[in-house]
Design a protein around this motif. Structure first.
Motif, short mmCIF file in Angstrom:
data_model
loop_
_atom_site.label_atom_id
_atom_site.label_comp_id
_atom_site.label_asym_id
_atom_site.label_seq_id
_atom_site.Cartn_x
_atom_site.Cartn_y
_atom_site.Cartn_z
N THR A 354 14.71 10.84 -13.81
CA THR A 354 15.99 10.13 -13.92
C THR A 354 16.55 9.82 -12.53
OG1 THR A 354 16.46 11.17 -16.06
CG2 THR A 354 18.34 10.26 -14.85
N TYR A 355 16.43 10.76 -11.60
CA TYR A 355 16.85 10.48 -10.22
C TYR A 355 16.03 9.33 -9.64
CZ TYR A 355 20.40 13.93 -9.00
OH TYR A 355 21.59 14.63 -8.90
N ALA A 356 14.71 9.37 -9.86
CA ALA A 356 13.86 8.30 -9.34
C ALA A 356 14.24 6.96 -9.95
CB ALA A 356 12.39 8.62 -9.65
N ALA A 357 14.49 6.96 -11.27
CA ALA A 357 14.87 5.72 -11.96
C ALA A 357 16.22 5.21 -11.47
CB ALA A 357 14.90 5.96 -13.47
N ALA A 358 17.14 6.14 -11.16
CA ALA A 358 18.47 5.73 -10.69
C ALA A 358 18.39 5.07 -9.32
CB ALA A 358 19.39 6.95 -10.62
N PHE A 359 17.62 5.65 -8.42
CA PHE A 359 17.48 5.06 -7.09
C PHE A 359 16.72 3.72 -7.15
CE2 PHE A 359 17.81 9.66 -5.61
CZ PHE A 359 19.13 9.52 -5.21
N ARG A 511 2.27 9.79 -1.22
CA ARG A 511 2.26 8.33 -1.18
C ARG A 511 0.82 7.81 -1.25
NH1 ARG A 511 5.02 7.67 3.00
NH2 ARG A 511 6.98 6.81 2.19
N GLN A 512 -0.05 8.42 -0.47
CA GLN A 512 -1.44 7.95 -0.44
C GLN A 512 -2.09 8.09 -1.81
OE1 GLN A 512 -4.47 10.14 -0.43
NE2 GLN A 512 -5.68 8.26 -0.47
N MET A 513 -1.84 9.20 -2.50
CA MET A 513 -2.48 9.41 -3.80
C MET A 513 -1.94 8.45 -4.85
SD MET A 513 -2.94 13.55 -4.02
CE MET A 513 -4.03 13.46 -5.44
N LEU A 514 -0.64 8.22 -4.85
CA LEU A 514 -0.04 7.31 -5.83
C LEU A 514 -0.45 5.87 -5.55
CD1 LEU A 514 3.55 8.86 -6.07
CD2 LEU A 514 1.70 9.09 -7.74
N ALA A 559 4.58 0.66 -11.19
CA ALA A 559 6.01 0.92 -11.37
C ALA A 559 6.37 2.35 -10.98
CB ALA A 559 6.40 0.64 -12.83
N GLU A 560 5.50 3.30 -11.31
CA GLU A 560 5.74 4.69 -10.93
C GLU A 560 5.75 4.84 -9.41
OE1 GLU A 560 3.66 6.79 -14.87
OE2 GLU A 560 2.49 6.46 -13.05
N LEU A 561 4.84 4.17 -8.74
CA LEU A 561 4.81 4.20 -7.28
C LEU A 561 6.10 3.62 -6.71
CD1 LEU A 561 3.48 4.44 -4.46
CD2 LEU A 561 2.41 2.21 -4.90
N GLU A 565 8.77 5.45 -4.26
CA GLU A 565 9.16 4.86 -2.97
C GLU A 565 10.69 4.73 -2.88
OE1 GLU A 565 7.43 4.35 -0.43
OE2 GLU A 565 5.37 3.75 -0.90
N ALA A 566 11.32 4.33 -3.98
CA ALA A 566 12.78 4.20 -3.98
C ALA A 566 13.45 5.55 -3.77
CB ALA A 566 13.25 3.57 -5.30
N PHE A 567 12.91 6.58 -4.41
CA PHE A 567 13.44 7.94 -4.25
C PHE A 567 13.29 8.38 -2.79
CE2 PHE A 567 13.89 11.96 -7.06
CZ PHE A 567 14.74 12.56 -6.14
N THR A 568 12.12 8.14 -2.23
CA THR A 568 11.87 8.55 -0.85
C THR A 568 12.79 7.82 0.12
OG1 THR A 568 9.55 9.01 -1.41
CG2 THR A 568 10.08 8.74 0.93
N ALA A 569 13.02 6.53 -0.14
CA ALA A 569 13.93 5.76 0.72
C ALA A 569 15.35 6.32 0.63
CB ALA A 569 13.92 4.30 0.30
#
Length: 691
Positions: A354-359, A511-514, A559-561, A565-569
């Motif tokens: 949910t946090y990832a989706a929010a960002f 990141r590399q694995m995804l 989309a998961e990647l 990425e959005a979460f990491t940013a």
């Protein structure tokens, strides 16, 4: 047989990091924080709340009245032109609208039909003259309207809809017709009762040529009597699986005449003599450009799904920190649900997603606003927006349904009670997975964009570049399929679980694995499809169908990647050290959860060693234990109060019940009236026998 559940003590895993709930809440509110807070205040008003148990008719009438409240509160005008009283604030408009889901999803969707679809179609597909003529009435609800695109026979395949709009030069009118039953407009919001006009999508035919799907403004009912106008037919869809505050229905047309000027003509026009013209020569590009202007529905659904997930998790986690069951760790104290590892496994990964989706949604909203404000409105920007909206809408609406169901089950019988919101929200959001684009079809759209981008990388390249790519592919195959990557990982980890865990939590490793999974899946599908275009149509379609599932899974991985990425940013925008440490663990939980979900792929494709694969689940469990003390802070940061949650089990009543029970048993044990447990008597008898 009694099941003993392993508990984890939150105190034992608290590492001193603290979450600044207020600051985290500000981060989650994003660019349009003020708009969101204003919308939440409005959504917290009792007059906008869903009342369970209303009849279908009562619910519809209540929601229509609620639309009037939104108009009075200036809650619907943000996206419309400033010259008509709007704010030309497209991102803020969606940010505010999506919060209405916490009041009543029927209100959010009916408002979306009126202003986000019907009104937006007039605004984005029509001329300034059209806007001046109809938008004021649409904005103030004097013209309740419909968005009539979907047909019984064609939903996702809009290009194949069968309704026709044939131009009659003699009268300078279009004749709107429904040629057969499968061409009835279906599931149309506002069609059954309230709609007096519609934007109808139909095949435009003039001078014997079909120019494809265009949009037409068509009056449906007499605004005073609400009776259908001549040639218009309609049926009520009646009770649905959810969203019963919306009067969905069917529409059909029999030689319904409309003025030539009712064609919403921004992308295609018909002159008095029947001559067709368009600023976009390609029919295909024209069609997709027209549909692209209506992308905000998907953006809004994505945000609403995030909001519903937040509400569900706040309710479930609040309850899980108060509800106690079983006393395996103590003779007197039962264990809080949230302390059980399995309960953490059920809820905390959903919280991380949910946090990832929010960002990710915030980034999508910024992209949407850039395109529709004109600040960043190139063809590439629009294509990126459409692809992002399709990808996120699919993943996030599915995630919301999974979250609501898991939260429902995690709260036991209490979760099944309508008063605790899960069952009602799940019923209302169920259709989010198929309207505004079926999720699976949308992922196929994303996949085709990935393939197009992949092919562009190799277009017009010389032989030397292609040769190097082939060598690189061969090296990659050698590295992965023969196990050399596994050997390298095993050597690096030296058989140490601690080293494996350290590698897994590394941001670059995740990141590399995804990313590697996405790139490999797209490359494999592209390789399988490369000859399809040269084959006869039937054979090419067969090859595509054989690879369709792989294509869609590649889109999902993409989309998961993007969410990761959005979460990491977003982590880069966190200043408080404690909050950043906790939030980084939430990001790690999301990323490692994706790797664990797809572990079979990573093992089969040689992307992970057996040592690291074995380490993954135990390491995730340790991350969960470290996040347990912060669970309430993480859901409190969502910023939803009692007026938004409206769930009995989230009011603290469970803590009161548990405290009352504990006090009762404490007094009982301290008194001389406490009965002796039969098991104690048996133990005493056994002890006496041994003596």
């Amino acid at each position: 047989m009694t099941t003993v559940m392993t508990q984890v003590s939150p105190a034992a895993n608290h590492d001193g990091a603290n979450v600044d709930v207020a600051k985290l809440g500000e981060l989650l509110l994003g660019r349009w924080a003020e708009v969101r807070l204003k919308a939440r205040k409005l959504a917290g008003s009792p007059e906008l709340h869903k009342i369970e148990g209303l009849t279908n008719k009562e619910h519809r009438e209540r929601v229509f009245r609620q639309l009037g409240i939104l108009v009075e509160q200036n809650g619907v005008h943000r996206a419309f032109p400033t010259r008509l009283g709007g704010g030309n604030d497209h991102g803020g408009n969606v940010a505010g609208f999506e919060e209405l889901v916490i009041a009543d999803p029927s209100l959010q969707i009916k408002g979306g039909v009126q202003w986000g679809l019907f009104g937006s179609a007039v605004m984005h597909l029509g001329s300034e003259e059209h806007q001046d003529k109809w938008l004021p009435g649409i904005m103030n609800l004097e013209i309740p309207g419909c968005f009539a695109m979907t047909e019984i026979g064609h939903g996702s395949d809009v290009a194949s809809i069968a309704t026709t709009a044939t131009y009659d030069e003699a009268s300078q009118e279009f004749l709107i017709n429904t040629p057969f039953r499968a061409a009835w407009k279906e599931y149309i919001g506002n069609a059954a009762v309230d709609g007096v006009a519609a934007v109808v999508f139909a095949q435009l035919i003039t001078r014997g040529v079909n120019h494809g799907v265009h949009a037409f403004y068509v009056e449906l009912r007499d605004p005073d009597t609400k009776e259908f106008l001549p040639g218009v037919q309609g049926l009520d869809d009646n009770i649905k699986g959810g969203l019963n505050g919306i009067d969905n229905g069917r529409l059909a047309f029999a030689d319904v005449r409309i003025p030539r000027t009712n064609l919403l003509n921004r992308y295609g026009d018909v002159a008095v003599d029947g001559t067709y013209s368009s600023p976009i020569a390609s029919p295909g590009r024209r069609f997709f450009t027209m549909l692209g202007t209506l992308v905000q529905g998907r953006v809004s659904l994505n945000g609403a799904a995030v909001a519903a997930s937040k509400v569900a998790l706040k309710i479930a986690i609040q309850y899980a920190t108060e509800r106690r069951q079983f006393n395996a760790a103590s003779d007197t104290e039962e264990v809080v649900l949230m302390d059980y590892q399995r309960h953490q496994r059920r809820l905390l990964p959903l919280l991380a997603t949910t946090y990832a989706a929010a960002f990710a949604h915030e980034e999508l909203l910024v992209k949407f606003d850039g395109v529709f404000s004109g600040a960043h409105d190139t063809d590439e920007d629009r294509q990126d927006l459409e692809t992002l909206a399709a990808a996120y809408k699919s993943l996030t609406t599915w995630h919301a349904l999974d979250t609501l169901q898991e939260c429902r089950e995690a709260c036991g019988g209490s979760g099944f009670m309508i008063e605790n919101r899960f069952a009602s929200l799940h019923a209302d959001l169920d259709v989010y997975a198929t309207f505004e684009g079926d999720n699976t079809v949308l992922l196929q759209l994303v996949a085709k964009r990935l393939l197009a981008d992949y092919s562009k990388e190799f277009r017009n390249l010389d032989f030397g570049v292609l040769a190097r790519f082939v060598v690189g592919q061969a090296a990659d195959l050698t590295l992965n399929k023969t196990g050399l990557r596994n050997v390298a990982q095993a050597v690096a980890d030296s058989g140490s679980a601690q080293k494996s865990a350290k590698a897994l939590k590394d941001e670059d490793t995740q990141r590399q694995m995804l990313a590697d999974r996405v790139q490999t899946m797209v490359a494999e599908v592209a390789s399988a499809l490369k000859e399809a275009a040269k084959l006869p149509k039937e054979k090419g379609a067969e090859i595509f169908n054989e690879n369709q599932n792989a294509l869609i899974e590649a889109a999902r991985a993409h989309a998961e990647l993007l969410q990761w990425e959005a979460f990491t940013a977003a982590l880069g925008r966190v200043d408080d050290a404690g909050t950043k440490r906790v939030l980084t663990r939430v990001r790690d939980l999301f990323g490692l959860g994706l790797i664990e979900k797809h572990l079979d792929w990573y093992l089969m494709n040689g992307r992970i060693s057996m040592q690291r694969a074995r380490t993954l689940a135990p390491y995730i469990n340790r991350v969960l234990a470290k996040l347990r003390p912060h669970a309430l802070d993480l859901v409190d940061a969502f910023g939803y109060g009692p007026e938004h949650l409206r769930a009995t089990i989230a009011t603290g009543i469970e803590r009161e019940r548990q405290d009352e029970a504990r006090e009762y048993y404490r007094h009982l044990r301290a008194s001389s009236d406490a009965p002796i447990d039969e098991k104690i008597l048996i133990q005493r008898a056994k002890a006496a026998g041994r003596a």
